[in-house]
Write an enzyme that holds these catalytic residues in place. Structure first.
Site, short mmCIF file in Angstrom:
data_model
loop_
_atom_site.label_atom_id
_atom_site.label_comp_id
_atom_site.label_asym_id
_atom_site.label_seq_id
_atom_site.Cartn_x
_atom_site.Cartn_y
_atom_site.Cartn_z
N ASP A 173 48.97 61.37 17.86
CA ASP A 173 47.55 61.90 17.29
C ASP A 173 47.75 62.07 15.82
OD1 ASP A 173 45.06 62.85 17.12
OD2 ASP A 173 45.14 64.30 18.64
N ASP A 174 46.87 62.47 15.36
CA ASP A 174 46.88 62.70 13.77
C ASP A 174 47.33 63.91 13.26
OD1 ASP A 174 45.92 63.24 10.98
OD2 ASP A 174 43.93 62.68 11.34
#
Ligand SMILES: *[C@@H]1O[C@H](CO)[C@@H](O)[C@H](O)[C@H]1NC(C)=O
Ligand SMILES: *[C@@H]1O[C@H](CO)[C@@H](O)[C@H](O)[C@H]1NC(C)=O
Ligand SMILES: *[C@@H]1O[C@H](CO)[C@@H](O)[C@H](O)[C@H]1NC(C)=O
Ligand SMILES: *[C@@H]1O[C@H](CO)[C@@H](O)[C@H](O)[C@H]1NC(C)=O
Ligand SMILES: *[C@@H]1O[C@H](CO)[C@@H](O)[C@H](O)[C@H]1NC(C)=O
Ligand SMILES: *[C@@H]1O[C@H](CO)[C@@H](O)[C@H](O)[C@H]1NC(C)=O
Ligand SMILES: *[C@@H]1O[C@H](CO)[C@@H](O)[C@H](O)[C@H]1NC(C)=O
Ligand SMILES: *[C@@H]1O[C@H](CO)[C@@H](O)[C@H](O)[C@H]1NC(C)=O
Ligand SMILES: *[C@@H]1O[C@H](CO)[C@@H](O)[C@H](O)[C@H]1NC(C)=O
Ligand SMILES: *[C@@H]1O[C@H](CO)[C@@H](O)[C@H](O)[C@H]1NC(C)=O
Ligand SMILES: *[C@@H]1O[C@H](CO)[C@@H](O)[C@H](O)[C@H]1NC(C)=O
Ligand SMILES: *[C@@H]1O[C@H](CO)[C@@H](O)[C@H](O)[C@H]1NC(C)=O
Length: 846
Positions: free
Chosen positions: A276-277
């Site tokens: 994920d970011d």
């Protein structure tokens, strides 16, 4: 039952040694079953690549660096790379695309066809805009905490309902040609403390040093949180996003046991795992633990403090050159990514990327951070087709009718309607007035965060009701200010029927709304909603309450009020909100939604909640309730809910009769014989040897470097010890557990349950017949293991069936590390069929 044998031998050896520093067991996929052709093409492609070209496939170029393709650009081969975007509710950050209903509404519909239809439409819109990789759908959070901020993006705390919805969504999206990235893997059940920088920047309390750790036993993991992921892998899911949280105090994206052993081993997942970011916390360990791609490429969430700095990119090139990451692991990453591309047929006529996310101007900089290349960045392609009809159908068929006394609904030409509450009308700021829907102004039709999208329009309830009411000559008055008491009293006391709108909202942790940091602080209505309902009801003998919310809300303040004669839960229905509500209010659509969770009488009744205080630098969330969340907990504790899981009324009634149970001839479960043996080299011997000479991988003189843009090249003066380079370590376990979804025997249908369903009311309608099993062995006394939504004309009778797969009648044996049919344990299976988890009309036994 003996199966999954080859894998299980290994797994039992590594039980209890899953901490950092343990052995890493990367699974190289060789491509089998449905994936074999995709792997053949992928291997051929990867065969030609240099080291830095492979690294390009794994590392996104950084936060906001480009408006164009941002992963895997390989100019030498004219490979334009991948474009990636959110979300489960539509194409994020653009125009002329739809705002779909939330995953919550898909679950509320219990309708496989509608789940597929919306997911296909969402996939088609992403493809139409040129998006290859879509970060959706969502089955994590599962919904352990009813206040969990992102539970509306996913489906239901019930693993069976969630699994059917997740698998069907994956199938729908991918049938449209995009790579669906199922998220978030796994045990990501709350927003508080999910990211260090995010939490600490709020300055709310003690700072944390690591994301929270979800600590969950193996059986609970398998039977509850992992259960839906089997369905997704079985449906061909091509991507998985590893989550922000830790698991047993190891980061999810570097958790070898979770990614290598369970996802890629046990479940036979052959696609790629992306971060994920900001969920990547290490370079080498994530590579060894099974992560295959990093977004946005940088070390830190949203690029804060880490702009241009990557755990991979140049670092991955270095790590392969110095041997800390074996070359075969990089080959496997590249192959998995390209296999996903070919599996979805993206080499054939895939439309070009035609928009710049979150920038709506037609012209702009191709490289906005560097302010380079002023050019066309948006083509404003309209991809909506007829999807508004699907959204309207999902919304109308997902509304749950919770109460309907005195024939309040459907409305029959009422003389005067009062529409009351801010949630009924438009927002003064417009439907897209707050970034990523991070506010509650006007009617609520979408939660906030990265799971949002822009509304192309939003039909609010008031305007839809007015339009419909005109046809009957009905008078319509309204008050949209929840606190305008005098006007409310006046309007409510004049009306024949009052429609009062209340809401509550939640979202992702990077946005705070009214003191709610993603997760809701409470289970009550916002904006004085409870008082509003009471005020209206005091003045109006036919008061219908309409609720827009991301999860359950408490209704005790007014649910038994004699003037509250109808209650509708509408979830977060997307752009057609008002129209689809009118469909149900006026009976054009007979409500057929059922609750995908329990509505309790008190917050404490759920037994599980968000952890709001860190209680230390590394918050620990112990899943001590085990299998008992939501209705399983209420049942176990003997707590009466207000409305139980699976509950929902109709304008007609249904009669359940004639339960029968048939044992089908299924082949006995065996160890997976089709399990291929993967080689330790992804590249067949005919591939040219990749150069491991560092000087071949420094920045080429042919391209000019953009500041903070992540390239795969190493510094010219880098010192590399090549001693260990390229030698695979013996830790590799090259065996896959089985085809996608694990052992195929898990999906064999063993039993067929049939009943006769009759619509014994006066109007046509749909019923979601539900099958619950009692599997004994410490299992919840009832768990959903089948549902069938059936349309019946008034007076019509139909046979309805449920198919029970082997995995539906099995439990996870932590010692054997395999699914075991409870029949083999000498257990009789209790069978219950009915209209909800507590309205069980027929019983039987297997
Ligand atoms: C890697 O991608 C960048 C664009 O993101 C491109 O400029 C560069 O040439 C690529 N490198 C290789 C080795 O293909
Ligand atoms: C907590 O972290 C924030 C952000 O890094 C920082 O500004 C603040 O000073 C820290 N507070 C304490 C008590 O360390
Ligand atoms: C976490 O720890 C528990 C208890 O030791 C164990 O049962 C479980 O398998 C572990 N899970 C993972 C993913 O390592
Ligand atoms: C995978 O292959 C099996 C057997 O060939 C087929 O039944 C199934 O539909 C395929 N699944 C997908 C998602 O393509
Ligand atoms: C490589 O990773 C380390 C953290 O492990 C980081 O400090 C460094 O800046 C990275 N290098 C590049 C070129 O991104
Ligand atoms: C509505 O029904 C309830 C019972 O369900 C009853 O007590 C009440 O009197 C009815 N109200 C009207 C206005 O008919
Ligand atoms: C809009 O919503 C925000 C947060 O939900 C709230 O603080 C603000 O008062 C609202 N503004 C209007 C005009 O409703
Ligand atoms: C619950 O939270 C909402 C939104 O922050 C707030 O408006 C409401 O007053 C809270 N309810 C209670 C009972 O504190
Ligand atoms: C119900 O509504 C009527 C007005 O129609 C009102 O007179 C009555 O007091 C209300 N009942 C309650 C319990 O508030
Ligand atoms: C329809 O069937 C249900 C369940 O058996 C029963 O409670 C109800 O009275 C029946 N309705 C009619 C109109 O017969
Ligand atoms: C390489 O060169 C850069 C820029 O000249 C310098 O900052 C860095 O310290 C050098 N690194 C090594 C390992 O010599
Ligand atoms: C629902 O029942 C019908 C009628 O027996 C059957 O054809 C259908 O396959 C069943 N659907 C599911 C999902 O089990």
């Amino acid at each position: 039952m003996q199966f999954l044998v080859p894998l299980l031998l290994f797994l039992s050896l590594c039980l209890g040694q899953q901490n950092e520093g343990s052995v890493y067991t990367p699974r190289i996929s060789s491509g089998y079953g449905n994936w074999s052709e995709a792997y053949r093409k992928a291997r051929e492609f990867v065969c030609q690549l240099t080291l830095t070209e492979k690294v390009n496939l794994t590392t996104q170029v950084g936060t906001g660096q480009t408006q164009g393709y941002d992963i895997g650009i390989i100019p030498r081969l004219n490979f334009r790379g991948f474009a990636a975007d959110d979300s489960p509710s539509g194409v994020r950050g653009t125009d002329y695309s739809s705002a779909f209903a939330a995953g919550l509404n898909l679950a509320m519909s219990w309708d496989r066809e509608l789940i597929y239809a919306q997911s296909y439409a969402n996939g088609a819109e992403h493809k139409g805009k040129g998006v290859n990789i879509v970060y959706a759908p969502v089955a994590g959070p599962l919904g352990r905490a009813p206040t969990g901020g992102r539970i509306f993006e996913s489906y239901s705390p019930d693993p069976y309902l969630s699994g059917i919805a997740f698998g069907t969504s994956i199938a729908g999206m991918q049938a449209a040609g995009v790579i669906a990235v199922g998220k978030h893997f796994i045990l990501y059940e709350q927003e508080h403390f999910r990211q260090v920088i995010e939490w600490n920047s709020y300055g709310l309390g003690p700072n944390i040093t690591e994301p929270y750790s979800s600590n969950c036993d193996d059986r609970t993991l398998h039977e509850l949180y992992l259960f839906p992921w089997y369905d997704a892998v079985y449906s061909g899911m091509a991507g998985v996003m590893c989550s922000y949280n830790q698991i047993n105090n190891t980061q999810a994206c570097q958790n070898n046991h979770i990614l290598n052993d369970i996802l890629k081993g046990e479940l036979g997942f052959q696609g790629f795992v992306t971060s994920d970011d900001g969920s990547q916390h290490d370079g080498v360990l994530t590579a060894l633990a099974g992560m295959d791609m990093t977004i946005p490429g940088e070390t830190s969430p949203n690029g804060i403090a880490g702009l241009g700095i990557s755990f991979w990119g140049p670092n991955l090139t270095m790590a392969v050159l110095n041997g800390s990451v074996p070359e075969w692991r990089l080959d496997d990453m590249a192959t998995r990514i390209m296999a996903a591309y070919y599996y979805l047929g993206q080499d054939q006529d895939f439309p070009p990327l035609s928009f710049a996310a979150a920038d709506y101007s037609t012209y702009g900089y191709e490289y906005p951070q560097a302010q380079v290349d002023y050019t066309q960045i948006n083509w404003h392609v309209d991809v909506r087709q007829n999807h508004s009809q699907i959204i309207r159908a999902v919304g109308a068929n997902s509304i749950v009718l919770l109460k309907n006394n005195n024939g309040t609904l459907p409305l029959r030409k009422p003389r005067q309607i009062a529409v009351i509450g801010e949630d009924a009308g438009p927002s003064p700021y417009g439907p897209n007035g707050c970034t990523d829907r991070g506010c509650v102004n006007g009617t609520l039709a979408m939660g906030w965060g990265s799971g949002s999208t822009n509304f192309p329009y939003l039909v609010d309830p008031l305007s839809a009701i007015q339009q419909r009411a005109l046809k009957d000559g009905t008078e319509v008055q309204y008050v949209l200010n929840n606190f305008a008491t005098a006007q409310i009293d006046s309007v409510a006391s004049q009306a024949t029927v009052c429609l009062v709108f209340i809401n509550a909202d939640s979202g992702e942790g990077y946005i705070e709304v009214g003191g709610n940091y993603g997760d809701r602080n409470n289970l009550t209505a916002w904006l004085g909603g409870d008082a509003l309902v009471q005020r209206v009801a005091a003045n109006c003998s036919q008061t219908a309450v309409i609720i827009h919310a991301p999860g359950p809300i408490l209704m005790e303040d007014w649910i038994d009020h004699p003037n509250v004669t109808a209650v509708l839960f509408a979830g977060l229905p997307g752009q057609e909100s008002g129209n689809l509500l009118v469909d149900v209010l006026y009976g054009d659509v007979n409500p057929s939604g059922k609750l995908p969770w329990t509505v309790g009488k008190a917050r404490e009744d759920y037994g599980t909640d968000v952890l709001y205080e860190p209680k230390g630098p590394v918050p620990q969330i112990d899943f001590t309730e085990g299998l008992f969340i939501d209705y399983r907990w209420f049942d176990k504790q003997g707590i009466d809910p207000r409305f139980e899981f699976g509950f929902g009324l109709s304008y007609t009634t249904f009669d359940y009769q004639n339960l029968s149970i048939e044992t089908l001839k299924a082949s006995p479960a065996t160890a997976t014989t089709t399990s291929p043996v993967a080689s330790t080299t992804v590249n067949p011997s005919r591939c040219p040897t990749t150069s491991l000479n560092p000087s071949d991988y420094t920045f080429p003189s042919t391209i000019s470097s953009l500041t903070n843009y992540i390239y795969p090249y190493i510094a010219p003066n880098a010192t590399i010890s090549t001693a260990a380079a390229g030698t695979p370590t013996p830790t590799i376990i090259p065996e896959a557990a089985g085809p996608q979804g694990g052992n195929p025997a898990l999906y064999d249908v063993l039993y067929r349950v049939t009943l006769t369903l009759k619509n014994n009311g006066t109007v046509a309608g749909q019923e979601v017949a539900q099958l619950y099993l009692d599997l004994d062995n410490g299992e919840p006394s009832r768990q959903l293991r089948g549902f069938n939504k059936t349309f019946l004309q008034a007076g019509e009778t139909k046979d309805v069936t449920f198919d029970l797969r082997r995995r539906d009648v099995a439990i996870w044996d932590v010692v054997k590390q395999e699914w075991v049919e409870v029949k083999k344990l000498g257990t009789k299976i209790g069978v219950y069929v009915g209209a909800s988890s507590r309205d069980l009309r027929l019983t039987g036994e297997i």
